[in-house]
Write an enzyme that holds these catalytic residues in place. Structure first.
Site, short mmCIF file in Angstrom:
data_model
loop_
_atom_site.label_atom_id
_atom_site.label_comp_id
_atom_site.label_asym_id
_atom_site.label_seq_id
_atom_site.Cartn_x
_atom_site.Cartn_y
_atom_site.Cartn_z
N SER A 168 13.54 113.21 84.10
CA SER A 168 14.35 114.14 83.30
C SER A 168 14.83 113.42 82.02
O SER A 168 14.03 112.81 81.34
CB SER A 168 15.51 114.64 84.17
OG SER A 168 15.99 115.85 83.70
N HIS A 196 10.73 119.39 89.84
CA HIS A 196 11.36 118.45 88.91
C HIS A 196 11.35 117.02 89.47
O HIS A 196 12.00 116.72 90.44
CB HIS A 196 12.79 118.91 88.65
CG HIS A 196 13.43 118.38 87.41
ND1 HIS A 196 12.89 118.56 86.16
CD2 HIS A 196 14.57 117.67 87.21
CE1 HIS A 196 13.67 117.99 85.25
NE2 HIS A 196 14.70 117.45 85.86
N ASP A 216 8.19 123.26 87.97
CA ASP A 216 9.44 122.95 87.28
C ASP A 216 9.49 123.60 85.90
O ASP A 216 8.62 123.36 85.06
CB ASP A 216 9.51 121.41 87.13
CG ASP A 216 10.72 120.95 86.34
OD1 ASP A 216 11.67 121.74 86.16
OD2 ASP A 216 10.72 119.77 85.91
#
Ligand code: NAG
Ligand code: NAG
Ligand code: NAG
Ligand code: NAG
Ligand code: NAG
Ligand code: NAG
Ligand code: NAG
Length: 575
Positions: A179, A477, A447
């Site tokens: 991320s 994710h 995701d």
């Protein structure tokens, strides 16, 4: 129209926008809980490392300390350091959510090091009370400063001059990140190639910025796809929003919704405006479930079953000529998988984020951190398009909404519009990766953030320069960086296997970057009994590379050492 708008995690501001999905990594949530219910993460030694407040101006000598977590259980002299550049949250959550680093450490004889991002957790420049006092104190919360912190830490650890013949200087560093942490890992390799051999960056939306070519609506289009692929009916969800809005207009409808969702007294739906809070509440559940559509039970915002999207989609699948109330019940059941999976009969929905914050994220600290980053340097513009099963809200440029939210939050602290440099990422790091090398960029097909990154066909990708871009079928994710699990699909296992071979190559002098092979098709995974696969490399994939044996060296370092002792040990072992 007043819709709740979630920024960052905890802080929710009501503006003309809506509740906004958090960019924050699931790993930051409930740092003290076991995010992945089975994962056991080894203990690490904590130390604090001093860094300048400002790496870039020579105006002050102020310093503060960032928190670091070091584990040497598997370190053998000559092994690399696996480094995780902390994202926007307390570091412990990322340690749990990045199980692959712990699992691979033994295979690589690696030391494992996590550093916390400045302004989060215990890495506080001005003291927790004062970090977010005003623009002058928040000014040093930038990705650039954080990268410079990591560089200084790592140079110290390596023993100064990285070109020196000294053994410490030759310790190789490999970055991992997911991320925003993935963005930092990639950006670090771009900016400090002399310090890291490469980076494995998962779910890093490196192009979701102005001029990056990613459509504003892409996030919600993928959310839609993930639900449709899991069996939800497009029309049911699309019509569901209209249903909620219709019901919110009448007294009878309001009572129905308040009873159905068991809405708290201080957030009851009493008109269209308060009805929008419900729309935001349900929408957030849907978006978050797509993001963390992991194959096994997890507990980050809320406890959720494996493949929560599939579970929620059961309630959304039957096409029909449904009444507004029937559609509302469908959305209620679907969102309940997120908010109240255990069907706690005392659960109440607090719809107004101004009244009770975000139910799933209220445990977190540093609520202003990520919003500040979004309002200055990391400016991501999003809105839902009509193509999604949400509603059309891209009529205005999202930047305008963001400006309003930023002013509402930070205006009184001195923020003004020009402080939002929405081209900062373009200018600092670039939106074209062809000048860079040695970065594995992975995205999970499920995701919504997957659309924010580089694509396989982009210039410079999969060349001899070691830039790899892979979309992993069946993955959410940064699933690939989590502890390997029997329920991860074969594409995820295979990607991990190939990534290991690439990293081995980066760590081997003179190795030519391997060519990435296509991932195998997604197999049917049984999710009945999901178990971690600790120490199971190569996870059933055929290994034709070096095995990464530990060899005969037994110069294992002891755990529980302070930072300087760590450096000392490197020295002693070499001599
Ligand atoms: C971590 O340390 C504690 C206390 O020393 C110990 O009880 C625990 O078993 C350790 N956990 C692991 C995974 O090594
Ligand atoms: C759907 O239901 C409504 C109200 O019950 C009815 O008026 C309408 O004719 C129905 N439409 C179809 C296509 O069945
Ligand atoms: C809660 O109820 C829903 C049905 O409304 C069901 O799908 C779900 O499995 C239940 N949760 C648990 C933990 O049993
Ligand atoms: C709503 O929440 C209250 C308070 O926890 C609880 O007493 C009540 O049973 C709940 N109602 C329903 C219908 O679940
Ligand atoms: C609103 O109600 C909820 C649930 O009763 C409570 O937890 C929350 O503190 C209340 N918020 C305010 C601002 O009163
Ligand atoms: C959005 O799409 C629906 C069909 O899904 C269509 O009926 C409607 O007119 C569209 N709205 C806009 C503003 O384009
Ligand atoms: C921005 O915030 C400041 C300070 O709170 C306020 O005075 C100003 O009116 C706000 N501007 C807008 C456009 O909302």
């Amino acid at each position: 129209m007043r819709i709740a708008y979630l920024i960052g995690l905890l802080l929710i501001v009501v503006v003309t926008g809506r509740r906004r999905r958090s960019f924050r990594d699931p790993a930051t949530f409930n740092a003290n809980q076991n995010y992945h219910m089975n994962a056991v993460i080894p203990n690490a030694t904590e130390f604090f490392f001093e860094v300048p407040l400002d790496h870039f101006a020579y105006a002050s000598t102020n310093v503060f300390k960032i928190r670091c977590e070091l584990n040497l259980d598997h370190y053998v002299d000559g092994g690399p350091i696996f480094f995780y550049p902390g994202n926007e949250g307390t570091i412990t959550g990322f340690m749990t959510a990045t199980g692959i680093m712990w699992d691979l450490a033994a295979n690589f004889n690696a030391a494992v090091l996590f550093a916390e991002h400045r302004y989060y957790g215990a890495s506080s420049p001005f003291g927790k009370e004062n970090d977010y006092k005003n623009v002058a104190t928040m000014a040093y919360l930038t990705s650039e400063q954080a990268l410079a912190d990591y560089a200084q830490l790592l140079i110290s650890l390596k023993g100064g001059n990285t070109a020196a013949k000294h053994s410490i200087a030759r310790i190789k560093l490999c970055f991992f990140g997911g991320s925003y942490g993935g963005m930092l890992a990639a950006w670090f390799r771009m900016k400090y190639p002399h310090l890291a051999v490469g980076a494995w960056a998962s779910s890093a939306p490196l192009k979701y910025f102005n001029e990056g070519g990613v459509d504003w609506g892409a996030f919600d289009d993928v959310t839609t796809r993930t639900f449709i692929d899991s069996g939800a009916s497009y029309n049911n969800v699309k019509n569901g929003w209209t249903a909620l809005r219709n019901l919110a207009k009448t007294t009878d409808g309001q009572k129905f919704l308040n009873d159905l969702f068991n809405v708290t007294d201080n957030s009851t739906i009493k008109d269209s405006a308060s009805g929008e809070n419900l729309v935001g509440y349900v929408r957030e559940a849907i978006e978050y479930m797509a993001m963390v559509d992991y194959p096994y039970e997890t507990n980050f915002l809320e406890p959720m079953p494996g493949f929560p999207v599939k579970v929620a989609s059961q309630f959304l699948k039957d096409e029909g000529n449904w009444t507004d109330k029937e559609l509302a019940i469908m959305l209620f059941k679907a969102s309940n998988i997120y908010y109240n999976y255990y069907n706690d009969s005392s659960y109440q929905a607090c719809l107004d984020p101004e009244k009770c914050g975000d139910p799933g994220t209220s445990e977190l600290g540093d609520p202003l951190g990520w919003p500040w980053q979004e309002c200055t340097e990391i400016v991501i513009e999003q809105c839902a398009r009509n193509s999604s099963f949400f509603f059309d809200e891209c009529t205005d440029r999202p930047l305008e909404l963001l400006y309003q939210m930023c002013n509402d939050t930070f205006g009184k602290l001195g923020w003004t519009r020009p402080l939002m440099r929405y081209n900062a990422v373009r200018d600092l790091y670039g939106l074209d990766i062809s000048a860079y090398s040695n970065i594995i960029l992975t995205q999970g097909h499920l995701d919504p953030w997957s659309v924010g990154g580089y694509k396989a066909g982009d210039p410079g990708v999969n060349g001899q320069n070691g830039i790899y871009v892979v979309e992993i079928p069946g993955s959410a994710h940064h699933l690939d960086l989590r502890t390997p699990n029997t329920c991860d699909g074969n594409p995820t296992h295979n990607l991990r296997f190939q990534a290991v071979n690439i990293i081995k190559c980066w760590l081997t002098e003179g190795c030519v970057n391997p060519v990435l092979k296509d991932l195998p098709p997604l197999n049917d995974v049984t999710t009945v009994k999901c178990e971690d696969m600790i120490n199971k490399y190569p996870w059933g994939q055929s290994d034709n590379g070096p095995s990464g044996d530990k060899g005969s060296s037994t110069a294992k370092f002891m755990l529980a050492m302070a930072f300087m002792a760590f450096v000392q040990r490197f020295l002693i072992t070499k001599s």
